[in-house]
Scaffold this motif. Structure first.
Motif, mmCIF file in Angstrom:
data_model
loop_
_atom_site.group_PDB
_atom_site.id
_atom_site.type_symbol
_atom_site.label_atom_id
_atom_site.label_comp_id
_atom_site.label_asym_id
_atom_site.label_seq_id
_atom_site.Cartn_x
_atom_site.Cartn_y
_atom_site.Cartn_z
ATOM 1 N N UNK A 1 4.017 -1.363 3.329
ATOM 2 C CA UNK A 1 4.543 -0.016 2.465
ATOM 3 C C UNK A 1 4.135 -0.562 0.867
ATOM 4 N N UNK A 2 4.284 -1.785 0.552
ATOM 5 C CA UNK A 2 4.078 -2.227 -0.713
ATOM 6 C C UNK A 2 2.713 -2.125 -1.282
ATOM 7 N N UNK A 3 1.917 -2.575 -0.314
ATOM 8 C CA UNK A 3 0.622 -2.625 -0.744
ATOM 9 C C UNK A 3 -0.124 -1.097 -0.680
ATOM 10 N N UNK A 4 0.287 -0.422 0.360
ATOM 11 C CA UNK A 4 0.169 1.228 0.203
ATOM 12 C C UNK A 4 0.422 1.736 -1.026
ATOM 13 N N UNK A 5 1.636 1.387 -1.473
ATOM 14 C CA UNK A 5 2.534 1.858 -2.841
ATOM 15 C C UNK A 5 1.506 1.490 -4.044
ATOM 16 N N UNK A 6 1.217 0.061 -3.761
ATOM 17 C CA UNK A 6 0.307 -0.484 -4.990
ATOM 18 C C UNK A 6 -1.098 0.190 -5.017
ATOM 19 N N UNK A 7 -1.736 0.457 -4.005
ATOM 20 C CA UNK A 7 -3.028 0.987 -3.989
ATOM 21 C C UNK A 7 -2.727 2.476 -4.546
ATOM 22 N N UNK A 8 -2.042 3.130 -4.206
ATOM 23 C CA UNK A 8 -1.744 4.619 -4.666
ATOM 24 C C UNK A 8 -1.549 4.489 -6.127
ATOM 25 N N UNK A 9 -0.747 3.526 -6.595
ATOM 26 C CA UNK A 9 -0.540 3.666 -8.015
ATOM 27 C C UNK A 9 -1.775 3.172 -8.894
ATOM 28 N N UNK A 10 -2.395 2.351 -8.361
ATOM 29 C CA UNK A 10 -3.815 1.940 -8.877
ATOM 30 C C UNK A 10 -4.688 2.974 -8.842
ATOM 31 N N UNK A 11 -4.991 3.691 -7.764
ATOM 32 C CA UNK A 11 -6.018 4.821 -7.785
ATOM 33 C C UNK A 11 -5.387 5.942 -8.835
ATOM 34 N N UNK A 12 -3.937 6.262 -8.959
ATOM 35 C CA UNK A 12 -3.497 7.446 -9.586
ATOM 36 C C UNK A 12 -3.985 6.727 -11.266
ATOM 37 N N UNK A 13 -3.554 5.652 -11.432
ATOM 38 C CA UNK A 13 -3.843 5.179 -12.829
ATOM 39 C C UNK A 13 -5.628 5.200 -13.150
ATOM 40 N N UNK A 14 -6.312 4.771 -12.346
ATOM 41 C CA UNK A 14 -7.740 4.727 -12.340
ATOM 42 C C UNK A 14 -8.151 6.145 -12.372
#
Length: 187
Positions: free
Chosen positions: A147-160
């Motif tokens: 879940x933390x990896x998914x959340x991290x990737x979601x935030x990274x994609x949003x920021x990018x």
């Protein structure tokens, strides 16, 4: 807790099982799902289910779990397991090429070492990657992100996405400013 009885299956029925059905039954006995079995042996989950249905019919049991237990019990009768040994042996790697008489002893020794390491190389290739990308690389590969990896990737994609949109808009604004300045210079 009551012990689960293993149905006795005649040897004639066990002999009718195909090698593919046997592999699937072994993996069901290890409590793998059809998707996991398919991923493990490189076939579709539908094919796994088809093999298991045929094995259930051949063995005359009512479920895949009963079929796996009956098959495991039949295999255990003819197999004396060691503490850390699996009840089946991994398939060998490609056979070594035939040696011609003019090849030196060093090549023979290196080839012998390669043959001894072949079973271990099969297990070395199944090591998971350290960097887990959220994109499927190969067909049928499972995405095991936490879940933390998914959340991290979601935030990274949003920021990018926000950064690239900002860069795009500021580029358009700069072009507009240049165009306005060019019009004033020409007027």
């Amino acid at each position: 807790m009551a012990s689960k009885s293993v149905p006795a299956v005649p040897i004639e029925r066990l002999a009718r099982l195909t090698p593919g059905q046997r592999v699937c039954l072994r993996l069901v006995h290890q409590r793998l799902t059809s998707k996991d079995i398919a991923r493990e042996i490189g076939i579709s989950p539908h094919t796994v289910d088809q093999r298991l249905r045929q094995a259930i019919e051949i063995l005359g049991v009512s479920s895949r779990v009963e079929a796996a237990r009956a098959f495991a019990a039949a295999e255990a009768d003819g197999y004396q397991s060691l503490i850390y040994q699996a009840p089946y042996i991994a398939e060998d790697a490609d056979p070594a090429p035939a040696l011609s008489p003019d090849i030196g002893d060093r090549w023979r020794e290196a080839n012998a070492v390669h043959e001894m390491q072949a079973p271990y190389l099969a297990f070395a290739s199944s090591q998971p990657a350290r960097f887990i990308a959220p994109l499927p690389v190969r067909r049928g590969e499972r995405n095991d992100l936490t879940i933390m990896q998914r959340l991290g990737w979601t935030i990274a994609v949003a920021v990018g996405t926000a950064l690239s949109a900002g860069i795009f808009l500021s580029g358009i604004e700069a072009l507009g400013t240049i165009a306005t300045a060019a019009k004033r210079a020409l007027s």
